[in-house]
Motif scaffolding. Structure first.
Motif, short mmCIF file in Angstrom:
data_model
loop_
_atom_site.label_atom_id
_atom_site.label_comp_id
_atom_site.label_asym_id
_atom_site.label_seq_id
_atom_site.Cartn_x
_atom_site.Cartn_y
_atom_site.Cartn_z
N THR A 74 26.05 36.78 11.71
CA THR A 74 24.85 36.44 12.48
C THR A 74 23.59 36.53 11.64
O THR A 74 22.49 36.36 12.17
N THR A 75 23.68 36.80 10.35
CA THR A 75 22.52 36.89 9.46
C THR A 75 22.60 35.78 8.42
O THR A 75 23.70 35.37 8.02
N PRO A 76 21.46 35.27 7.96
CA PRO A 76 21.49 34.22 6.94
C PRO A 76 22.00 34.77 5.62
O PRO A 76 22.02 35.98 5.39
N PRO A 77 22.46 33.89 4.73
CA PRO A 77 22.98 34.37 3.45
C PRO A 77 21.90 35.06 2.65
O PRO A 77 20.72 34.75 2.74
N ALA A 78 22.33 36.03 1.81
CA ALA A 78 21.38 36.80 1.00
C ALA A 78 20.78 35.91 -0.08
O ALA A 78 21.44 35.02 -0.61
N ALA A 79 19.53 36.19 -0.40
CA ALA A 79 18.82 35.46 -1.45
C ALA A 79 18.46 36.42 -2.57
O ALA A 79 18.26 37.62 -2.34
N THR A 80 18.41 35.89 -3.78
CA THR A 80 18.07 36.72 -4.93
C THR A 80 16.58 37.02 -4.93
O THR A 80 15.76 36.10 -4.82
N ALA A 81 16.22 38.29 -5.04
CA ALA A 81 14.81 38.70 -5.02
C ALA A 81 14.32 38.92 -6.44
O ALA A 81 14.85 39.76 -7.17
N GLY A 82 13.31 38.16 -6.83
CA GLY A 82 12.72 38.32 -8.14
C GLY A 82 11.66 39.41 -8.14
O GLY A 82 11.42 40.09 -7.13
N PRO A 83 10.99 39.61 -9.28
CA PRO A 83 9.95 40.65 -9.35
C PRO A 83 8.83 40.44 -8.35
O PRO A 83 8.32 41.40 -7.76
N ALA A 84 8.41 39.18 -8.14
CA ALA A 84 7.33 38.93 -7.19
C ALA A 84 7.75 39.28 -5.77
O ALA A 84 6.97 39.84 -4.99
N VAL A 85 9.02 38.97 -5.40
CA VAL A 85 9.50 39.28 -4.05
C VAL A 85 9.61 40.79 -3.87
O VAL A 85 9.23 41.34 -2.81
N ARG A 86 10.11 41.51 -4.86
CA ARG A 86 10.22 42.97 -4.75
C ARG A 86 8.85 43.62 -4.61
O ARG A 86 8.68 44.57 -3.84
N SER A 87 7.87 43.12 -5.35
CA SER A 87 6.51 43.67 -5.23
C SER A 87 5.95 43.41 -3.84
O SER A 87 5.29 44.29 -3.24
N ALA A 88 6.21 42.22 -3.28
CA ALA A 88 5.73 41.94 -1.93
C ALA A 88 6.42 42.81 -0.89
O ALA A 88 5.80 43.25 0.09
N LEU A 89 7.72 43.10 -1.07
CA LEU A 89 8.45 43.96 -0.13
C LEU A 89 7.90 45.38 -0.15
O LEU A 89 7.73 46.01 0.90
N GLN A 90 7.61 45.91 -1.34
CA GLN A 90 7.04 47.26 -1.44
C GLN A 90 5.68 47.34 -0.75
O GLN A 90 5.38 48.31 -0.04
N ALA A 91 4.87 46.29 -0.95
CA ALA A 91 3.56 46.28 -0.28
C ALA A 91 3.71 46.23 1.24
O ALA A 91 2.94 46.86 1.98
N GLU A 92 4.70 45.47 1.74
CA GLU A 92 4.92 45.39 3.18
C GLU A 92 5.41 46.72 3.75
O GLU A 92 5.01 47.13 4.86
N ILE A 93 6.25 47.45 3.03
CA ILE A 93 6.74 48.76 3.50
C ILE A 93 5.58 49.74 3.58
O ILE A 93 5.43 50.48 4.57
N ILE A 94 4.70 49.77 2.57
CA ILE A 94 3.54 50.67 2.59
C ILE A 94 2.60 50.29 3.74
O ILE A 94 2.02 51.16 4.41
N ARG A 95 2.46 48.99 4.00
CA ARG A 95 1.57 48.56 5.08
C ARG A 95 2.07 49.04 6.44
O ARG A 95 1.26 49.40 7.32
N GLN A 96 3.38 49.10 6.64
CA GLN A 96 3.93 49.56 7.92
C GLN A 96 3.90 51.08 8.03
O GLN A 96 3.88 51.62 9.16
N ILE A 97 3.90 51.81 6.91
CA ILE A 97 3.86 53.27 6.95
C ILE A 97 2.43 53.80 7.07
O ILE A 97 2.18 54.85 7.69
N LYS A 98 1.46 53.09 6.50
CA LYS A 98 0.09 53.59 6.37
C LYS A 98 -0.53 54.01 7.71
O LYS A 98 -1.23 55.04 7.77
N PRO A 99 -0.34 53.29 8.84
CA PRO A 99 -0.96 53.75 10.10
C PRO A 99 -0.49 55.12 10.57
O PRO A 99 -1.18 55.78 11.36
N HIS A 100 0.69 55.59 10.10
CA HIS A 100 1.25 56.87 10.55
C HIS A 100 1.05 57.97 9.50
O HIS A 100 1.50 59.10 9.72
N TRP A 101 0.41 57.68 8.39
CA TRP A 101 0.26 58.65 7.29
C TRP A 101 -1.12 59.29 7.35
O TRP A 101 -2.14 58.62 7.39
N THR A 102 -1.14 60.66 7.38
CA THR A 102 -2.38 61.43 7.36
C THR A 102 -2.30 62.42 6.21
O THR A 102 -1.61 63.45 6.30
#
Length: 264
Positions: free
Chosen positions: A155-183
């Motif tokens: 039920t999930t699409p096939p996996a895609a290869t993540a390059g350096p730019a994609v990995r950097s964008a994923l890290q930024a998205e994870i921090i963006r979702q954590i930041k509202p709960h971080w004090t």
């Protein structure tokens, strides 16, 4: 000192005496001129009555000068060649009149028989229709349809290869979702604390393992705040789950390790 009148007169007399003496001495030492050289030579002049105004120029001759004879006879001059005969002028050809165009035939052209229509091509045989059954799989319906039932259950699409730019964008998205709960804690040297939380995620973004916490930048001034930073970092990651990340890059974010600090 000014001179008196008598002194001035004496100086004038002395100067005149010196001048006269110089003249006498100059005449004594100069050589006397030679008297023989001063006598001029007399010029002889004769007077006669026989002179008359006659021209002494030579007599002009009015005879023609005789031709000088050459010792070698000159060759006879060649006779002039007779002029070449001129060709008779060719008569100019007169242009021939253009023949008149024939008058068009007034008779109507014979009618052509109508062309026979080409025989119609035989219709191509259509393949026999097969019954199409619904496969029940909705994923990928936009990409294309098929008449064959699908055998896959993913039920999930096939996996895609993540390059350096994609990995950097994923890290930024994870921090963006954590930041509202971080004090972050406040205090001396708390800006040097770095709290790293490592955890595995499921494909739906939920937590799949226990959280492991490591810290760097601990000093004597912020040691008491380090424990508080660990507790707040774990709480922020738990509140941010489940994470909303692109499923085709699951291999790149199935394990996350965000680093939290004061100026996040």
């Amino acid at each position: 000192m000014a001179l008196t009148r008598s002194e001035i007169g004496g100086l004038a007399v002395a100067a005149a005496g010196h001048a006269a003496l110089f003249v006498l001495l100059a005449g004594y030492f100069l050589p006397a001129p030679n008297p023989d050289k001063l006598v001029s030579t007399p010029m002889e002049v004769s007077i006669t009555d026989e002179s008359a105004p006659e021209s002494q120029a030579p007599v002009v001759s009015h005879e023609e000068v005789a031709a000088k004879l050459s010792p070698v006879e000159a060759p006879p001059e060649p006779e002039a060649a007779p002029p070449e005969p001129q060709p008779d002028p060719q008569p100019i050809a007169k242009p021939q009149p253009t023949p008149p165009k024939p008058a068009p035939d007034a008779r109507p052209a014979p009618k052509q028989p109508p062309a026979k229509p080409a025989p119609a091509a035989a219709p191509a045989k259509q393949p026999a229709r097969r019954d199409v059954r619904a496969s029940g799989a909705l994923d990928g319906i936009v990409a294309g349809l098929t008449s064959q039932p699908t055998k896959g259950k993913a039920t999930t699409p096939p996996a895609a290869t993540a390059g350096p730019a994609v990995r950097s964008a994923l890290q930024a998205e994870i921090i963006r979702q954590i930041k509202p709960h971080w004090t972050p804690p406040s205090g001396a040297d708390t800006d040097q604390l770095r709290t790293k939380v490592t955890v595995q995620l499921n494909q739906d973004g939920s937590l799949a393992s226990e959280l492991r916490v490591t810290q760097t930048g601990i000093t004597d001034s912020n040691r008491t705040q380090a424990a508080l930073a660990r507790e707040r970092a774990v709480r922020a990651v738990r509140l941010a789950a489940p994470f909303k990340l692109p499923p085709q890059y699951y291999d790149a974010w199935k394990t996350i390790a965000p680093v939290l600090y004061e100026d996040l």
